[in-house]
Write an enzyme that holds these catalytic residues in place. Structure first.
Site, PDB file in Angstrom:
ATOM      1  N   LYS A 144       0.836  -1.199   0.000  1.00 39.49           N
ATOM      2  CA  LYS A 144       0.000   0.000   0.000  1.00 39.49           C
ATOM      3  C   LYS A 144       0.884   1.268   0.000  1.00 39.49           C
ATOM      4  O   LYS A 144       0.656   2.186  -0.768  1.00 39.49           O
ATOM      5  CB  LYS A 144      -0.934   0.016   1.205  1.00 39.49           C
ATOM      6  N   ASP A 162      -6.696   1.421   1.153  1.00 37.21           N
ATOM      7  CA  ASP A 162      -6.655   1.607   2.603  1.00 37.21           C
ATOM      8  C   ASP A 162      -8.016   1.187   3.174  1.00 37.21           C
ATOM      9  O   ASP A 162      -8.864   0.622   2.468  1.00 37.21           O
ATOM     10  CB  ASP A 162      -6.327   3.070   2.948  1.00 37.21           C
TER      11      ASP A 162
END
Ligand code: SF4
Length: 245
Positions: A144, A162
């Site tokens: 991420k 997220d």
């Protein structure tokens, strides 16, 4: 007569645009969702403060399980004295820790910030690399984080999933999936190419300010008429996971 009706509804069903596989939406609906996000925020910006690719990388590493506002509060002082890997290394783990003490998991994060500064100096000539494989080898950097850096510092159309994007993907049936990787894969496949660069910011901001975890504000939502969340109200428990088709 009955037969004619059956034939008519069968042909109407045939003409109805098909849903994109793995979503609750047609191609046209997905396009319209992102077109509206684009009109609403033509140039969406991430909210983590930074002055260069290195401070962006550090800010994203610090933001795991913390709010952007909390990270910004801590990094203003830190980046004023250390905006390069060399300066960060010279500052040392203890002093970095002093700056970021208000952020969750700060001890471990201070260690990672020093280790990744060392690795950047040693392996990359102090430059943040613009490819995912190299980024995820840096201490404290996961997929991420790498996706955020590639998107914001290198203009690559990545999808950093997220908590907000994971929730929205499931809640509205745009990209149902149990893991961030599944949701990322679906979004990369279904978001129209022309909107991919900014899509992750639009979804994050939509989740943070409108399609909130506990109380989505459907009455303020620009895609309310298109949204296929199982329940739309201003007072619904999260997460809502609509049934995938
Ligand atoms: S209508 Fe409600 S549930 Fe659907 S995207 Fe908007 S805020 Fe979220």
């Amino acid at each position: 007569m009955e037969n004619a009706k059956v034939k008519l509804s069968a042909s109407a069903a045939r003409k109805r645009p098909a849903r994109v596989a793995g979503t609750l939406y047609t191609k046209q609906e997905i396009h319209e969702i992102f077109r509206r996000f684009c009109v609403q925020r033509p140039e969406p910006k991430g909210e983590l403060e930074h002055v260069n690719a290195f401070t962006l990388l550090v800010a994203v590493v610090l933001s795991a399980q913390a709010t952007d506002a909390g990270v910004n509060k801590a990094t203003r002082g830190l980046f004023a004295v250390a905006d390069t890997p060399e300066k960060m290394l010279a500052l040392g783990e203890e002093k970095v820790g002093d700056y970021i003490r208000t952020i969750g998991l700060w001890r471990n994060k201070a260690k990672n910030v020093i280790a990744l500064s060392e690795a950047l100096i040693r392996d990359h000539g102090s430059i943040v690399p613009g490819d995912r494989d190299a980024l995820v080898k840096l201490p404290g950097v996961g997929r991420k984080t790498a996706n955020v850096v590639l998107n914001m510092a290198f203009g690559q159309p990545t999808m950093a999933v997220d908590t907000h994007i994971l929730r929205i993907g499931n809640r509205i049936g745009l990209a149902p999936g149990k893991t961030p990787d599944q949701v990322e894969k679906t979004l990369l496949r279904v978001v129209p190419q022309e909107y991919l660069l900014h899509a992750h910011h639009w979804l994050i901001l939509h989740g943070r300010y409108v399609c909130k975890a506990r109380k989505p504000e459907c009455d303020k939502c620009v895609i309310a008429d298109l949204c296929k969340a199982a329940v739309k109200t201003s007072d619904i428990p999260a997460p809502l996971v609509p049934l995938a088709a």
